[in-house]
Scaffold this active site. Structure first.
Site, PDB file in Angstrom:
ATOM      1  N   LYS A 196       0.858  -1.178   0.000  1.00  0.00           N
ATOM      2  CA  LYS A 196       0.000   0.000   0.000  1.00  0.00           C
ATOM      3  C   LYS A 196       0.897   1.231   0.000  1.00  0.00           C
ATOM      4  CE  LYS A 196      -3.622   2.403   2.492  1.00  0.00           C
ATOM      5  NZ  LYS A 196      -4.624   2.330   3.552  1.00  0.00           N
ATOM      6  N   LYS A 249      -2.160  -1.462  -3.810  1.00  0.00           N
ATOM      7  CA  LYS A 249      -3.019  -0.288  -3.759  1.00  0.00           C
ATOM      8  C   LYS A 249      -2.192   0.977  -3.833  1.00  0.00           C
ATOM      9  CE  LYS A 249      -6.109   1.934  -0.526  1.00  0.00           C
ATOM     10  NZ  LYS A 249      -6.664   1.897   0.790  1.00  0.00           N
TER      11      LYS A 249
END
Ligand code: PBG
Length: 322
Positions: A196, A249
């Site tokens: 992330k 992400k």
């Protein structure tokens, strides 16, 4: 021209083009992220995410029904809490009667077949707007992980099928797995936000939850956009700690990372087509600058082609083509 190889032959009609394409999108590949608020009959617009709303639980049930009708079989829940419930110790995160747990219970009662994914991080509950506890400007790792492990069990006991740590603390997958197993939730899957990145593309999401950090940024726990090998390090850690699904992400600016994780791991790979990526297309479409349905289809295909098996996207219920 004397040409033995003419790639255009395989593009001459739609069936040949279909055979030529490796990637396609099935509604079952998609996860629809939903924002929940307290109250009844609430449908609060999120200005930077046209078409997305904060729904009260009664309204969320209607959306879940539409989601299943579309053939999309999973949702990801994000609770938008009132400011008065946000504290430095994120106390509300462990309240068994909190908005998130009540929403999961109601949804699973009505739609047992719908796969419900819950977010494990402190930011919706933290008055500091960080994913972990903050002390003297630092984000505490180990103290945060203890809370996340308890959150995982709370979500599982509310009925969550999958718990998804989006916090990027070190060691949280192992702590969650151990606590889930100790409480007989062996079947609860962990979808880890493995890679992330500290991204500007989360802006609209933070508007939706009013969860922007009050001070500082998330760079000491989320990854730096220039790094790629670090994603493999996180991948090794999450696999060793017992993660079931790995996530990258955001998706679009990190297609290379999706493709790397796919090559290095035997686990299913998820990608989060985040709020800012959604907002960009919506804004351009509203201006008449893009054909929305085609642009959405094309970008979802790119995420699939890069290697994602699962795509979290706010476009999940939209009509798109490719
Ligand atoms: C925080 C969290 C974020 C998103 C999902 N979980 C934002 C952040 O890290 O600040 C972003 C999702 C999106 O932008 O659509 N735990």
């Amino acid at each position: 021209m004397r040409l033995l190889k003419r790639p255009r032959r395989n593009r001459k009609n739609s069936l040949s083009r279909h055979w030529r394409a490796e990637a396609s999108i099935d509604p079952k590949d998609l996860v629809y992220p939903l924002f929940v608020v307290e109250g009844t009959k609430q449908k609060q617009a999120i200005s930077s995410m046209p078409g997305q709303y904060r729904w009260s639980i009664d309204e969320v049930l209607t959306i879940c029904e539409q989601t299943l009708q579309k053939g999309v079989q999973a949702i990801a829940l994000f609770p938008a809490l009132e400011d008065s419930l946000k504290t430095p110790d994120a106390y509300e995160a462990l309240n068994p009667g909190n908005l998130n747990c009540r929403a999961v219970k109601e949804i699973k009662k009505r739609f047992p077949e719908l796969v419900v994914i819950t977010d494990v991080a402190l930011d919706p509950y933290s008055s500091d707007g960080h994913d972990g506890l903050v002390k003297g400007g630092k984000i505490l790792n180990d103290e945060t992980v203890k809370i996340l492990a308890k959150m995982a069990v709370l979500h599982a006991s509310s009925g969550a099928d999958i718990v998804a740590p989006s916090d990027m603390m070190d060691g949280r997958v192992l702590a969650m797995r151990e606590n889930l197993d100790a409480n007989h939730f062996h079947e609860t899957q962990i979808l880890s936000y493995t890679a992330k990145y500290a991204s500007a593309f989360y802006g609209p999401f933070r508007e939706a939850l009013d969860s922007a950090p009050k001070a500082g940024d998330k760079k000491t726990y989320q990854m730096s956009p220039g790094s790629k090998r670090e994603a493999l390090l996180e991948c090794e850690a999450d696999e060793a700690e017992g993660a079931d699904i790995l996530m990258v992400k955001p998706a679009l600016a990190y297609l290379d990372v999706i493709s790397d994780l796919k090559a290095h791991s035997q686990l299913p790979i998820a990608a989060y087509n985040v709020s800012g990526e959604y907002a960009m297309i919506k804004a351009a479409a509203q201006q008449g600058w893009l054909d929305e349905a085609k642009a959405v289809g094309e970008k979802l295909l790119s995420i699939k082609r890069a290697g994602a098996d699962i795509i979290f996207t706010y476009h999940a219920l939209d009509d798109f083509t490719f």
